[in-house]
Design a protein around this motif. Structure first.
Motif, PDB file in Angstrom:
ATOM      1  N   UNK A   1       0.839  -1.190   0.000  1.00  0.00           N
ATOM      2  CA  UNK A   1       0.000   0.000   0.000  1.00  0.00           C
ATOM      3  C   UNK A   1       0.876   1.244   0.000  1.00  0.00           C
ATOM      4  N   UNK A   2       0.456   2.194  -0.748  1.00  0.00           N
ATOM      5  CA  UNK A   2       1.145   3.475  -0.787  1.00  0.00           C
ATOM      6  C   UNK A   2       0.364   4.494   0.028  1.00  0.00           C
ATOM      7  N   UNK A   3       1.086   5.393   0.659  1.00  0.00           N
ATOM      8  CA  UNK A   3       0.461   6.414   1.468  1.00  0.00           C
ATOM      9  C   UNK A   3      -0.530   7.220   0.635  1.00  0.00           C
ATOM     10  N   UNK A   4      -1.749   7.359   1.136  1.00  0.00           N
ATOM     11  CA  UNK A   4      -2.774   8.150   0.476  1.00  0.00           C
ATOM     12  C   UNK A   4      -3.626   7.390  -0.516  1.00  0.00           C
ATOM     13  N   UNK A   5      -3.328   6.104  -0.752  1.00  0.00           N
ATOM     14  CA  UNK A   5      -4.104   5.330  -1.722  1.00  0.00           C
ATOM     15  C   UNK A   5      -4.887   4.190  -1.076  1.00  0.00           C
ATOM     16  N   UNK A   6      -4.943   4.149   0.236  1.00  0.00           N
ATOM     17  CA  UNK A   6      -5.589   3.030   0.926  1.00  0.00           C
ATOM     18  C   UNK A   6      -7.105   2.987   0.722  1.00  0.00           C
ATOM     19  N   UNK A   7      -7.712   4.091   0.379  1.00  0.00           N
ATOM     20  CA  UNK A   7      -9.162   4.117   0.184  1.00  0.00           C
ATOM     21  C   UNK A   7      -9.588   3.749  -1.232  1.00  0.00           C
ATOM     22  N   UNK A   8      -8.635   3.486  -2.108  1.00  0.00           N
ATOM     23  CA  UNK A   8      -8.938   3.163  -3.497  1.00  0.00           C
ATOM     24  C   UNK A   8      -8.921   1.651  -3.721  1.00  0.00           C
ATOM     25  N   UNK A   9      -9.669   1.192  -4.716  1.00  0.00           N
ATOM     26  CA  UNK A   9      -9.644  -0.221  -5.084  1.00  0.00           C
ATOM     27  C   UNK A   9      -8.354  -0.509  -5.844  1.00  0.00           C
ATOM     28  N   UNK A  10      -8.096  -1.783  -6.044  1.00  0.00           N
ATOM     29  CA  UNK A  10      -6.900  -2.216  -6.777  1.00  0.00           C
ATOM     30  C   UNK A  10      -6.848  -1.566  -8.162  1.00  0.00           C
TER      31      UNK A  10
END
Length: 123
Positions: A1-10
């Motif tokens: 996981x990258x910082x700031x992208x945890x709320x996005x789908x794959x």
């Protein structure tokens, strides 16, 4: 996981990062390694692993570098073996695939052709 992208789908993360799915990237890497083995650029002797098929026996509308693995592999473990995973895909590469250099080969194998070998749904 990258910082700031945890709320996005794959798929959203892939689009943001301008990446292909992992399966497609792995397939492209496998084919690149196979290219390097066939053309002697990987430091691995291909004569013990694969053979080049006779040009008279190959299909009329196929490229000139058809291969055949020299060993039969256990079906249970075949997905772990580079040659079992890639031989049929390699032999079905389009006739316009550029085999002149590693870079030109990588650029000529299009995602649109390789997508049909991926199991992941793109919708």
């Amino acid at each position: 996981m990258l910082f700031g992208l945890s709320n996005y789908t794959y798929f959203q993360r892939l689009k943001i990062l301008k990446l292909d799915i992992f399966e497609l990237r792995r397939l492209r890497s496998d084919l690149t390694l196979l290219y390097k083995i066939i053309f002697g650029r990987a430091g691995i002797q291909r004569k013990n692993l694969i053979s080049m098929q006779n040009r008279q026996l190959r299909q009329l509308r196929s490229h000139n570098y058809q291969i055949k693995p020299l060993h039969k592999f256990n079906a249970v473990r075949s997905d772990r073996n580079l040659f079992c995973r890639t031989t049929s895909i390699w032999n079905n590469l389009p006739t316009d695939t550029n085999f002149t250099s590693t870079k030109s080969f990588i650029e000529s194998i299009s995602s649109s052709h390789l997508v049909k070998y991926c199991k992941l749904n793109f919708s």
